[in-house]
Design an enzyme around this catalytic site. Sequence first.
Site, PDB file in Angstrom:
ATOM      1  N   GLU A  53       4.540  -2.640   5.248  1.00 28.70           N
ATOM      2  CA  GLU A  53       4.762  -3.722   4.285  1.00 28.70           C
ATOM      3  C   GLU A  53       6.242  -3.880   3.965  1.00 28.70           C
ATOM      4  O   GLU A  53       6.727  -4.998   3.786  1.00 28.70           O
ATOM      5  CB  GLU A  53       3.955  -3.510   3.008  1.00 28.70           C
ATOM      6  CG  GLU A  53       4.093  -4.689   2.067  1.00 28.70           C
ATOM      7  CD  GLU A  53       2.843  -5.029   1.284  1.00 28.70           C
ATOM      8  OE1 GLU A  53       2.909  -6.007   0.524  1.00 28.70           O
ATOM      9  OE2 GLU A  53       1.825  -4.344   1.419  1.00 28.70           O
ATOM     10  N   THR A  54       6.975  -2.796   3.924  1.00 33.47           N
ATOM     11  CA  THR A  54       8.416  -2.872   3.669  1.00 33.47           C
ATOM     12  C   THR A  54       9.110  -3.659   4.777  1.00 33.47           C
ATOM     13  O   THR A  54       9.906  -4.567   4.511  1.00 33.47           O
ATOM     14  CB  THR A  54       9.014  -1.452   3.557  1.00 33.47           C
ATOM     15  OG1 THR A  54       8.397  -0.781   2.459  1.00 33.47           O
ATOM     16  CG2 THR A  54      10.516  -1.498   3.361  1.00 33.47           C
TER      17      THR A  54
END
Length: 158
Positions: free
Chosen positions: A62-63
């Site tokens: 997700e980062t």
Amino acid sequence: MEQDSARVMETYLAASKNTLADRMGITILEATAERVVGTMPVAGNIQPYGLLHGGASCVLAETLGSLGSALHGGPGRVTVGIEINATHHRAATTGEVTGVATLLHGGRTVTTYEIVVSDAAGRRVCTSRLTCLLIDRVPGQAADRAQTLGEPRPSDQA
């Protein structure tokens, strides 16, 4: 365009201090709207059996995908993750893992990235897909960290 990307990256790096990604040791190695590469240590991000925690793989995914989406959207847009899935293929127990986020779809309101997480030997540990929503920044509001990275403001959480 390159200046916009540099501005988004500068804001991202400054805003990443004391965040989950920072605490997990995620380092960004390369970042464009089309491809984002980062690493994360296995140590400190394990579950009780000594294996890389599946949630840690998702945080890395997700980062990276969110950063790519922010770069795609540019400084006038806010990106918010709306869906993530992950398939965990094998365990990682030592060293670091590398994630590569590749843009699958880059539209005006939605971006989708495939993120492949591999161990130090290049073996696939996890395959993830992240979809983000892009929205326009509200005119007149300060471009603080929460708005820039699509995080809820404290007033939104009350």
